[in-house]
Write an enzyme that holds these catalytic residues in place. Structure first.
Site, PDB file in Angstrom:
ATOM      1  N   ASP A 195     -13.847 -32.672   6.002  1.00 23.01           N
ATOM      2  CA  ASP A 195     -14.575 -31.485   5.525  1.00 23.01           C
ATOM      3  C   ASP A 195     -15.893 -31.931   4.896  1.00 23.01           C
ATOM      4  O   ASP A 195     -16.141 -33.129   4.703  1.00 23.01           O
ATOM      5  CB  ASP A 195     -13.721 -30.721   4.477  1.00 23.01           C
ATOM      6  CG  ASP A 195     -14.023 -29.220   4.441  1.00 23.01           C
ATOM      7  OD1 ASP A 195     -15.204 -28.862   4.263  1.00 23.01           O
ATOM      8  OD2 ASP A 195     -13.087 -28.424   4.584  1.00 23.01           O
ATOM      9  N   GLY A 221     -17.670 -35.224   6.124  1.00 27.03           N
ATOM     10  CA  GLY A 221     -18.640 -35.165   7.215  1.00 27.03           C
ATOM     11  C   GLY A 221     -18.726 -33.765   7.777  1.00 27.03           C
ATOM     12  O   GLY A 221     -17.984 -32.877   7.360  1.00 27.03           O
ATOM     13  N   PHE A 223     -18.488 -31.192  11.036  1.00 29.20           N
ATOM     14  CA  PHE A 223     -17.898 -31.094  12.379  1.00 29.20           C
ATOM     15  C   PHE A 223     -18.939 -30.726  13.444  1.00 29.20           C
ATOM     16  O   PHE A 223     -18.610 -30.600  14.605  1.00 29.20           O
ATOM     17  CB  PHE A 223     -16.682 -30.165  12.412  1.00 29.20           C
ATOM     18  CG  PHE A 223     -16.810 -28.823  11.719  1.00 29.20           C
ATOM     19  CD1 PHE A 223     -17.905 -27.998  11.904  1.00 29.20           C
ATOM     20  CD2 PHE A 223     -15.760 -28.378  10.903  1.00 29.20           C
ATOM     21  CE1 PHE A 223     -17.986 -26.766  11.281  1.00 29.20           C
ATOM     22  CE2 PHE A 223     -15.839 -27.134  10.273  1.00 29.20           C
ATOM     23  CZ  PHE A 223     -16.953 -26.328  10.464  1.00 29.20           C
ATOM     24  N   HIS A 240     -13.365 -18.846  13.750  1.00 29.63           N
ATOM     25  CA  HIS A 240     -13.741 -17.454  13.436  1.00 29.63           C
ATOM     26  C   HIS A 240     -14.908 -17.372  12.440  1.00 29.63           C
ATOM     27  O   HIS A 240     -15.499 -16.310  12.283  1.00 29.63           O
ATOM     28  CB  HIS A 240     -12.529 -16.634  12.954  1.00 29.63           C
ATOM     29  CG  HIS A 240     -12.156 -16.796  11.517  1.00 29.63           C
ATOM     30  ND1 HIS A 240     -11.390 -15.869  10.845  1.00 29.63           N
ATOM     31  CD2 HIS A 240     -12.421 -17.768  10.605  1.00 29.63           C
ATOM     32  CE1 HIS A 240     -11.220 -16.255   9.594  1.00 29.63           C
ATOM     33  NE2 HIS A 240     -11.826 -17.403   9.422  1.00 29.63           N
TER      34      HIS A 240
HETATM   35  C1  LIG Z   1     -12.413 -20.732   6.130  1.00 31.13           C
HETATM   36  S1  LIG Z   1     -12.301 -22.336   5.441  1.00 31.13           S
HETATM   37  C2  LIG Z   1     -10.773 -22.902   6.138  1.00 31.13           C
HETATM   38  C3  LIG Z   1     -10.190 -24.070   5.398  1.00 31.13           C
HETATM   39  C4  LIG Z   1      -8.866 -24.586   5.963  1.00 31.13           C
HETATM   40  N1  LIG Z   1      -8.958 -24.946   7.354  1.00 31.13           N
HETATM   41  C5  LIG Z   1      -7.794 -23.546   5.747  1.00 31.13           C
HETATM   42  O1  LIG Z   1      -7.599 -22.715   6.638  1.00 31.13           O
HETATM   43  O2  LIG Z   1      -7.161 -23.562   4.689  1.00 31.13           O
HETATM   44  C6  LIG Z   1     -13.518 -23.207   6.372  1.00 31.13           C
HETATM   45  C7  LIG Z   1     -13.657 -24.663   6.010  1.00 31.13           C
HETATM   46  O3  LIG Z   1     -14.691 -25.225   6.836  1.00 31.13           O
HETATM   47  C8  LIG Z   1     -15.423 -26.146   6.047  1.00 31.13           C
HETATM   48  N2  LIG Z   1     -16.736 -26.367   6.665  1.00 31.13           N
HETATM   49  C9  LIG Z   1     -17.785 -25.515   6.728  1.00 31.13           C
HETATM   50  N3  LIG Z   1     -18.806 -26.082   7.396  1.00 31.13           N
HETATM   51  C10 LIG Z   1     -18.398 -27.328   7.752  1.00 31.13           C
HETATM   52  C11 LIG Z   1     -18.995 -28.393   8.464  1.00 31.13           C
HETATM   53  N4  LIG Z   1     -20.241 -28.286   8.949  1.00 31.13           N
HETATM   54  N5  LIG Z   1     -18.264 -29.517   8.677  1.00 31.13           N
HETATM   55  C12 LIG Z   1     -17.002 -29.639   8.180  1.00 31.13           C
HETATM   56  N6  LIG Z   1     -16.368 -28.642   7.502  1.00 31.13           N
HETATM   57  C13 LIG Z   1     -17.067 -27.512   7.290  1.00 31.13           C
HETATM   58  C14 LIG Z   1     -15.479 -25.482   4.699  1.00 31.13           C
HETATM   59  O4  LIG Z   1     -15.821 -26.382   3.665  1.00 31.13           O
HETATM   60  C15 LIG Z   1     -14.064 -24.917   4.588  1.00 31.13           C
HETATM   61  O5  LIG Z   1     -13.177 -25.837   3.996  1.00 31.13           O
END
Ligand SMILES: C[S@@+](CC[C@H](N)C(=O)[O-])C[C@H]1O[C@@H](n2cnc3c(N)ncnc32)[C@H](O)[C@@H]1O
Length: 333
Positions: A195, A221, A223, A240
Site C-alpha cells: 500500500d 509502493g 500499484f 471500484h
Molecule cells: C478502499 S481502500 C481498500 C483497502 C483494503 N483493500 C480493504 O478492502 O480493506 C483502498 C486502498 O488502496 C490504497 N491505495 C490508494 N492508491 C494506491 C496506490 N497508488 N498504490 C497502492 N495502494 C493505493 C489506499 O491506501 C487504501 O488502503
C-alpha cells in the site's frame, strides 16, 4: 409504513445520519452498554447539556437506536451495533464516512452534471491526498476498511483457490485485515501487505494483534508502478475506486508480475444487471454512487469486470457469489 411515510423517511435521511453520527461520537451506545442511563447520567458522561441531550436521546428512541425504560436509556440491537469493538461494529464506518462524505454529497448534482467528484469540490483534494494530509482522518479510514474486510475475510479464505499458493499479496491492503483472515485460515501461507505509506500506518499493529506478523511483510509502493512478487493477488475494494482506464492500469501492473500459476482474487460489490428493490441491491447501487461522488470510480457488473481482465491479458476463472461482496478469480491468458 405508508408510501407517504416512506417518502418522508427518504427525505429525512440526512438528519438521521447526523443523529447517529452524534450518538457515535459521544459514545452513547458504549455508555449505556452495561446499564441503562438517564439523560442526566449521560450529560455528566458527555458534557452535553441535559436538555439538548434528552432531545437527541428521544429522537434516537424514535428511530430504533435506543430504548427508553422509564427515563433510562439502553441500546436496541441496532444501537448495540454502533459500540466500539463488537464484532462487525458499524462505528468505524460512521466515523469515517459521515465527517468526510457528507460534504461530498452536497455536490451530488454537480457531480451528476459534470462528472467532477464531490470529493474534489468539497475538499479540494483527492481522497488519497486528504488521507495523507490528515492522519486522524487517515486512521478512521483505515479502521473502517479493516472492519469491512474482517466481515468478508472468512468467505474469501474459504471460497478462494489458494491450493498452489505460497505467498499472497494484498494489493492496496491497508491494515491487512483481509490478508490476516486468509493467513489465519491457511497456516502454511505467507503474505505481503502492499500500500501507500498512509495506508500502512496501522498495519504493523493490526498484523501483530492478529498473530500473523511473523508470516507477513509490509511493502510500501504504488500499484500504478509495480506490485511485489506473489502467487495470489488480493484486490479488495480497489478496482471500484478507479475509472476503467486506471483500473486497467492496476490490473496490467499485476499481470506483469504474475507467473504462470498466479491468480488474482477480486473482492468487490458487483453492480446488479437487473436491480430489485431492497437491501440486497441497495448496498451495491448506493456504493456505486458513493464511488462516483468520492473517487470517480464505480461498481461493475461481472461483464464489465471481464472486459477489464481482457484488456490486461487475463480472464475470469471462477465467480463465487457472497453476501455484500462477491469473489471473482482471474488468471492470465
Ligand atoms: C478502499 S481502500 C481498500 C483497502 C483494503 N483493500 C480493504 O478492502 O480493506 C483502498 C486502498 O488502496 C490504497 N491505495 C490508494 N492508491 C494506491 C496506490 N497508488 N498504490 C497502492 N495502494 C493505493 C489506499 O491506501 C487504501 O488502503
Amino acid at each position: 409504513m405508508t408510501p407517504a411515510e416512506r417518502a418522508y423517511e427518504l427525505v429525512n435521511g440526512f438528519r438521521l445520519t447526523q443523529m447517529v453520527h452524534a450518538a457515535v461520537e459521544l459514545r452513547i451506545p458504549d455508555l449505556v452498554a452495561s446499564e441503562p442511563k438517564s439523560a442526566e447520567d449521560l450529560s455528566a458522561d458527555t458534557g452535553i447539556e441535559a436538555g439538548r441531550l434528552r432531545r437527541l436521546l428521544r429522537a434516537l428512541v424514535a428511530i430504533g437506536v435506543l430504548r427508553d425504560e422509564g427515563g433510562r436509556y439502553s441500546n436496541t440491537e441496532v444501537g448495540a451495533s454502533f459500540r466500539e469493538g463488537v464484532p462487525r461494529s458499524v462505528r468505524p464506518l460512521v466515523r469515517m464516512l459521515v465527517p468526510e462524505s457528507y460534504r461530498n454529497w452536497d455536490f451530488f448534482m454537480q457531480t451528476l452534471r459534470t462528472g467532477v467528484t464531490g470529493q474534489s469540490l468539497a475538499h479540494g483534494a483527492t481522497l488519497w491526498e486528504l488521507i495523507e494530509r490528515d492522519p486522524d482522518f487517515g486512521a478512521r479510514f483505515n479502521d473502517a476498511m479493516a472492519g469491512n474486510s474482517e466481515a468478508v475475510a472468512g468467505f474469501v479464505a474459504r471460497a478462494g483457490d489458494f491450493t498452489r499458493a505460497k505467498v499472497v499479496v494484498d494489493v492496496g491492503g491497508g491494515e491487512g485485515s483481509l490478508l490476516a483472515g486468509v493467513l489465519l485460515a491457511h497456516p502454511d501461507l505467507r503474505g505481503i501487505v502492499y500500500d501507500l505509506a498512509a495506508g500502512l500506518v496501522q498495519t504493523p499493529e493490526y498484523l501483530a494483534s492478529h498473530h500473523v506478523a511473523d508470516r507477513c511483510e509490509i511493502v510500501e509502493g504504488s500499484f500504478f508502478d509495480a506490485v511485489p512478487e506473489g502467487d495470489v493477488y488480493l484486490l479488495k475494494d480497489i478496482l471500484h475506486d478507479w475509472d476503467d482506464q486506471k483500473a486497467t492500469a492496476i490490473l496490467r501492473v499485476c499481470r506483469k508480475q504474475m507467473g504462470q500459476n498466479a491468480r488474482l482474487l477480486v473482492v468487490e460489490r458487483m453492480a446488479p444487471t437487473q436491480v430489485i428493490e431492497g437491501p440486497a441491491h441497495m448496498n451495491a447501487t448506493t456504493t456505486d454512487l458513493q464511488m462516483m461522488v468520492q473517487l470517480g470510480g464505480k461498481e461493475r457488473t461481472r461483464e464489465e469486470l471481464e472486459e477489464l481482465f481482457a484488456a490486461a491479458r487475463m480472464k475470469l476463472d471462477r465467480y463465487t457469489p457472497g453476501g455484500v461482496w462477491q469473489l471473482v478469480e482471474a488468471v492470465g491468458v
